[in-house]
Write an enzyme that holds these catalytic residues in place. Structure first.
Site, PDB file in Angstrom:
ATOM      1  N   SER A   1       0.827  -1.217   0.000  1.00 61.62           N
ATOM      2  CA  SER A   1       0.000   0.000   0.000  1.00 61.62           C
ATOM      3  C   SER A   1       0.860   1.267   0.000  1.00 61.62           C
ATOM      4  O   SER A   1       0.553   2.221  -0.733  1.00 61.62           O
ATOM      5  CB  SER A   1      -0.980   0.003   1.169  1.00 61.62           C
TER       6      SER A   1
ATOM      7  N   ASP B   1       9.157  -3.696  -4.002  1.00 54.99           N
ATOM      8  CA  ASP B   1       7.771  -3.215  -4.025  1.00 54.99           C
ATOM      9  C   ASP B   1       7.614  -2.060  -5.014  1.00 54.99           C
ATOM     10  O   ASP B   1       6.716  -2.069  -5.861  1.00 54.99           O
ATOM     11  CB  ASP B   1       7.334  -2.753  -2.621  1.00 54.99           C
TER      12      ASP B   1
END
Ligand code: MEV
Length: 313
Positions: free
Chosen positions: A108, A152
């Site tokens: 996120s 990520d």
């Protein structure tokens, strides 16, 4: 007005070991995403960031003092403006929202930062390559995670499956055969920063054993890359199971993750493991069209707070 979006991600194999120089494979998850909207604001109001999901608004000038999340957003905006050769002397309203659960291993933080970079670049009429976006978001990841590998930001900025080695290689690749993942959320929040720091403590106390686990994981990832390119999903599943054993051995699995993994395997998954930093967050199960509904239902019965089924191609 400009809109930037970014997907979530899961790590297929190689988490934690990737921080120590081993390869890892990650894929984007389009079912969840972060969105940023940049609009001109009235003259003299400066740059304001509105975190819509949290109902919180702060001025860029005070972001640092608020929270780590606010500081991360402020850093993302400042670095992007600097990269575009602009000063923070602008009047903008930046609205951020996300359907990616926080602390769940779905990336996120990196996705929110990527959406903000993209919206700002678009609004200010600049251009950045995916790699440049990824590099900017890495600077934000440093604040979130302390010692991030960079996987990520890479998978999220490229939006494609990636084979990644820290500081050495980020290769986008296409699986030889599409496959499905069922992603089950334990509902237990997990701090990547804390779990990565705990693994580091373990490594500092017993380097030989941790290095052996990391090397074993690296070898599984290299085989998984070949299996993926060949489209051999049975082998990929077995490699995921072996990776989970290594993750358990370094202490990052948990009772909740093990329960969901066992439920997925009993329901016919080809392989299953935790994904991301572990302890809580999400697990993934490799499924096909014949097993995906049964595995998703089994995960729900075993207590998953939510299940996402995603196709990777
Ligand atoms: C987090 O998504 C993956 C970890 O390997 C940390 C990192 O790569 O920075 C646990």
């Amino acid at each position: 007005m400009a809109v930037g979006t970014a997907p979530g991600k899961v790590i297929l194999l190689g988490e934690h070991a990737v921080v120590y120089g081993q390869p890892a494979i990650a894929v984007p998850v389009a079912q969840v995403q972060a969105t940023a909207i940049v609009e001109d604001a009235p003259a003299g109001t400066g740059i304001t960031v509105f975190a819509a999901d949290l109902g919180r608004r702060f001025r860029l000038s005070e972001g640092q003092a608020r929270s780590r999340a606010a500081a991360a957003l402020a850093r993302t905006v400042r670095n992007t403006l600097e990269r575009l050769g602009r000063t923070a002397d602008l009047d903008l309203e930046i609205t951020v929202s996300s359907t990616i659960p926080i602390g769940s291993g779905l990336g996120s933080g990196a996705a929110v930062a990527t959406a903000v970079v993209r919206a700002l670049v678009q609004h200010l009429g600049g251009y950045l390559t995916s790699r440049e976006v990824s590099d900017l978001v890495y600077q934000t990841e440093l604040l979130h995670h302390g010692t991030p590998s960079g996987i990520d930001n890479t998978v999220i900025a490229f939006g494609k499956p990636v084979y990644f080695i820290k500081d050495r290689c980020d290769e986008v690749f296409w699986p030889g055969r599409p496959f499905w993942l069922a992603i089950g959320d334990t509902g237990i929040p997990s701090s990547t920063r804390e779990v990565v720091a705990d693994v580091r403590k373990g490594w500092e106390q017993d380097r030989a054993s941790y290095d052996a686990h990391f090397a074993a994981i690296g070898a599984l990832v290299a085989r998984a890359r070949e299996a993926l390119i060949r489209g051999d999903l049975h082998e990929l599943g077995q490699l995921m199971v072996a990776n989970q054993e290594e993750l358990r051995a370094i202490g990052v699995s948990s009772e909740a993750l093990d329960r969901l993994i066992a439920a997925a395997m009993d329901a016919g998954a080809l392989g299953a493991k935790l994904s991301g930093s572990g302890r809580g967050g999400n697990m993934i199960a490799l499924v096909d069209e014949a097993t995906r509904d049964a595995v998703a239902a089994a995960l729900q019965r075993a207590g998953a707070r939510s299940v996402i089924v995603t196709r990777v191609s």
